[in-house]
Design a protein around this motif. Sequence first.
Motif, mmCIF file in Angstrom:
data_model
loop_
_atom_site.group_PDB
_atom_site.id
_atom_site.type_symbol
_atom_site.label_atom_id
_atom_site.label_comp_id
_atom_site.label_asym_id
_atom_site.label_seq_id
_atom_site.Cartn_x
_atom_site.Cartn_y
_atom_site.Cartn_z
ATOM 1 N N ASN A 155 10.722 12.475 19.568
ATOM 2 C CA ASN A 155 9.543 13.209 19.122
ATOM 3 C C ASN A 155 9.428 13.210 17.600
ATOM 4 O O ASN A 155 8.527 13.818 17.056
ATOM 5 C CB ASN A 155 9.553 14.642 19.666
ATOM 6 C CG ASN A 155 10.674 15.477 19.084
ATOM 7 O OD1 ASN A 155 11.614 14.947 18.510
ATOM 8 N ND2 ASN A 155 10.575 16.775 19.258
ATOM 9 N N GLN A 156 10.333 12.502 16.909
ATOM 10 C CA GLN A 156 10.265 12.407 15.456
ATOM 11 C C GLN A 156 9.369 11.227 15.065
ATOM 12 O O GLN A 156 9.600 10.090 15.487
ATOM 13 C CB GLN A 156 11.651 12.241 14.853
ATOM 14 C CG GLN A 156 12.501 13.486 15.005
ATOM 15 C CD GLN A 156 13.807 13.351 14.260
ATOM 16 O OE1 GLN A 156 14.423 12.306 14.284
ATOM 17 N NE2 GLN A 156 14.190 14.437 13.591
ATOM 18 N N ILE A 157 8.390 11.500 14.247
ATOM 19 C CA ILE A 157 7.405 10.488 13.863
ATOM 20 C C ILE A 157 8.060 9.311 13.138
ATOM 21 O O ILE A 157 7.747 8.153 13.397
ATOM 22 C CB ILE A 157 6.282 11.115 13.017
ATOM 23 C CG1 ILE A 157 5.517 12.136 13.873
ATOM 24 C CG2 ILE A 157 5.337 10.052 12.482
ATOM 25 C CD1 ILE A 157 4.505 12.947 13.119
ATOM 26 N N GLY A 158 8.984 9.582 12.234
ATOM 27 C CA GLY A 158 9.660 8.520 11.488
ATOM 28 C C GLY A 158 10.426 7.577 12.388
ATOM 29 O O GLY A 158 10.409 6.354 12.197
ATOM 30 N N THR A 159 11.083 8.111 13.391
ATOM 31 C CA THR A 159 11.833 7.292 14.338
ATOM 32 C C THR A 159 10.890 6.412 15.155
ATOM 33 O O THR A 159 11.134 5.219 15.350
ATOM 34 C CB THR A 159 12.650 8.197 15.280
ATOM 35 O OG1 THR A 159 13.504 9.017 14.496
ATOM 36 C CG2 THR A 159 13.469 7.390 16.251
ATOM 37 N N ILE A 160 9.800 6.998 15.615
ATOM 38 C CA ILE A 160 8.833 6.252 16.430
ATOM 39 C C ILE A 160 8.228 5.105 15.628
ATOM 40 O O ILE A 160 8.178 3.963 16.088
ATOM 41 C CB ILE A 160 7.737 7.196 16.958
ATOM 42 C CG1 ILE A 160 8.354 8.217 17.915
ATOM 43 C CG2 ILE A 160 6.628 6.416 17.634
ATOM 44 C CD1 ILE A 160 7.450 9.391 18.227
ATOM 45 N N VAL A 161 7.782 5.394 14.416
ATOM 46 C CA VAL A 161 7.171 4.357 13.573
ATOM 47 C C VAL A 161 8.188 3.260 13.264
ATOM 48 O O VAL A 161 7.888 2.068 13.366
ATOM 49 C CB VAL A 161 6.605 4.972 12.271
ATOM 50 C CG1 VAL A 161 6.198 3.900 11.291
ATOM 51 C CG2 VAL A 161 5.435 5.890 12.580
ATOM 52 N N GLY A 162 9.382 3.628 12.893
ATOM 53 C CA GLY A 162 10.407 2.649 12.547
ATOM 54 C C GLY A 162 10.772 1.725 13.686
ATOM 55 O O GLY A 162 11.069 0.555 13.482
ATOM 56 N N ARG A 163 10.742 2.247 14.902
ATOM 57 C CA ARG A 163 11.113 1.420 16.049
ATOM 58 C C ARG A 163 9.955 0.592 16.594
ATOM 59 O O ARG A 163 10.172 -0.419 17.251
ATOM 60 C CB ARG A 163 11.682 2.300 17.157
ATOM 61 C CG ARG A 163 13.051 2.850 16.793
ATOM 62 C CD ARG A 163 13.630 3.673 17.908
ATOM 63 N NE ARG A 163 14.924 4.235 17.517
ATOM 64 C CZ ARG A 163 15.505 5.234 18.134
ATOM 65 N NH1 ARG A 163 14.917 5.799 19.179
ATOM 66 N NH2 ARG A 163 16.658 5.688 17.712
ATOM 67 N N TRP A 164 8.706 1.020 16.360
ATOM 68 C CA TRP A 164 7.560 0.285 16.893
ATOM 69 C C TRP A 164 6.993 -0.756 15.928
ATOM 70 O O TRP A 164 6.254 -1.635 16.349
ATOM 71 C CB TRP A 164 6.447 1.257 17.316
ATOM 72 C CG TRP A 164 6.683 1.789 18.701
ATOM 73 C CD1 TRP A 164 7.160 3.021 19.024
ATOM 74 C CD2 TRP A 164 6.490 1.104 19.934
ATOM 75 N NE1 TRP A 164 7.259 3.148 20.384
ATOM 76 C CE2 TRP A 164 6.850 1.981 20.969
ATOM 77 C CE3 TRP A 164 6.044 -0.165 20.258
ATOM 78 C CZ2 TRP A 164 6.779 1.619 22.303
ATOM 79 C CZ3 TRP A 164 5.970 -0.520 21.596
ATOM 80 C CH2 TRP A 164 6.338 0.374 22.603
ATOM 81 N N VAL A 165 7.309 -0.704 14.638
ATOM 82 C CA VAL A 165 6.748 -1.640 13.652
ATOM 83 C C VAL A 165 6.978 -3.110 14.014
ATOM 84 O O VAL A 165 6.037 -3.894 13.974
ATOM 85 C CB VAL A 165 7.261 -1.313 12.228
ATOM 86 C CG1 VAL A 165 7.080 -2.487 11.286
ATOM 87 C CG2 VAL A 165 6.537 -0.102 11.688
ATOM 88 N N PRO A 166 8.195 -3.530 14.389
ATOM 89 C CA PRO A 166 8.349 -4.964 14.678
ATOM 90 C C PRO A 166 7.516 -5.430 15.858
ATOM 91 O O PRO A 166 7.105 -6.584 15.916
ATOM 92 C CB PRO A 166 9.835 -5.120 14.967
ATOM 93 C CG PRO A 166 10.335 -3.772 15.265
ATOM 94 C CD PRO A 166 9.457 -2.818 14.510
ATOM 95 N N TYR A 167 7.234 -4.543 16.785
ATOM 96 C CA TYR A 167 6.451 -4.933 17.961
ATOM 97 C C TYR A 167 4.972 -5.074 17.648
ATOM 98 O O TYR A 167 4.210 -5.559 18.472
ATOM 99 C CB TYR A 167 6.685 -3.943 19.104
ATOM 100 C CG TYR A 167 8.131 -3.953 19.534
ATOM 101 C CD1 TYR A 167 8.647 -5.023 20.248
ATOM 102 C CD2 TYR A 167 8.996 -2.932 19.162
ATOM 103 C CE1 TYR A 167 9.981 -5.061 20.613
ATOM 104 C CE2 TYR A 167 10.330 -2.963 19.526
ATOM 105 C CZ TYR A 167 10.809 -4.024 20.249
ATOM 106 O OH TYR A 167 12.134 -4.072 20.594
ATOM 107 N N LEU A 168 4.546 -4.680 16.467
ATOM 108 C CA LEU A 168 3.174 -4.917 16.027
ATOM 109 C C LEU A 168 2.997 -6.352 15.544
ATOM 110 O O LEU A 168 1.915 -6.911 15.606
ATOM 111 C CB LEU A 168 2.784 -3.949 14.912
ATOM 112 C CG LEU A 168 2.791 -2.467 15.266
ATOM 113 C CD1 LEU A 168 2.474 -1.633 14.031
ATOM 114 C CD2 LEU A 168 1.817 -2.177 16.369
ATOM 115 N N GLY A 169 4.063 -6.953 15.041
ATOM 116 C CA GLY A 169 3.993 -8.319 14.522
ATOM 117 C C GLY A 169 3.858 -9.365 15.608
ATOM 118 O O GLY A 169 3.177 -10.371 15.423
#
Length: 149
Positions: free
Chosen positions: A101-115
């Motif tokens: 539920n931490q925003i920083g963790t979610i963003v950090g883990r989902w960024v590579p899957y955007l590429g």
Amino acid sequence: MDTTETLNGTYFYHGNDNLTKEELFWLIFLESFSNHAGIEIETAATIFVGRPIIPKRKVLGSKGDRTSIASKMSRRIFKDAKLPNNLKIPTIAYGQVRNSNQIGTIVGRWVPYLGYPQAIIICAIVAKDTRSKYNLIAYPQDRIAWTYF
């Protein structure tokens, strides 16, 4: 001659003469790919920053000994910001699905899957542009009939 013409069964394209149909296709493909190269930089960057390349200290119970640039930066930017109502979103870490539920963790883990989707979209756009331009220039018997583009 113009920039695009045919001569004795061969093609002339942007200063290149006596091109076979295969050579014409690859010249158009490379031209189309280079036109979309600006998108490629962002795609590569999102994939790269998600790779675990930064060493981290080993903590009891942790799976890996490295972390990603995206993870470090997003946790630093968002600090302890959490989703409202203790909402948890699944993320993938070290081959396992973990909820956070931490925003920083979610963003950090989902960024590579955007590429990855960006890379697929770029390939589809380049293929469609190449087919359209090639079929516009090529003889009717040399045209490509791709129905899924």
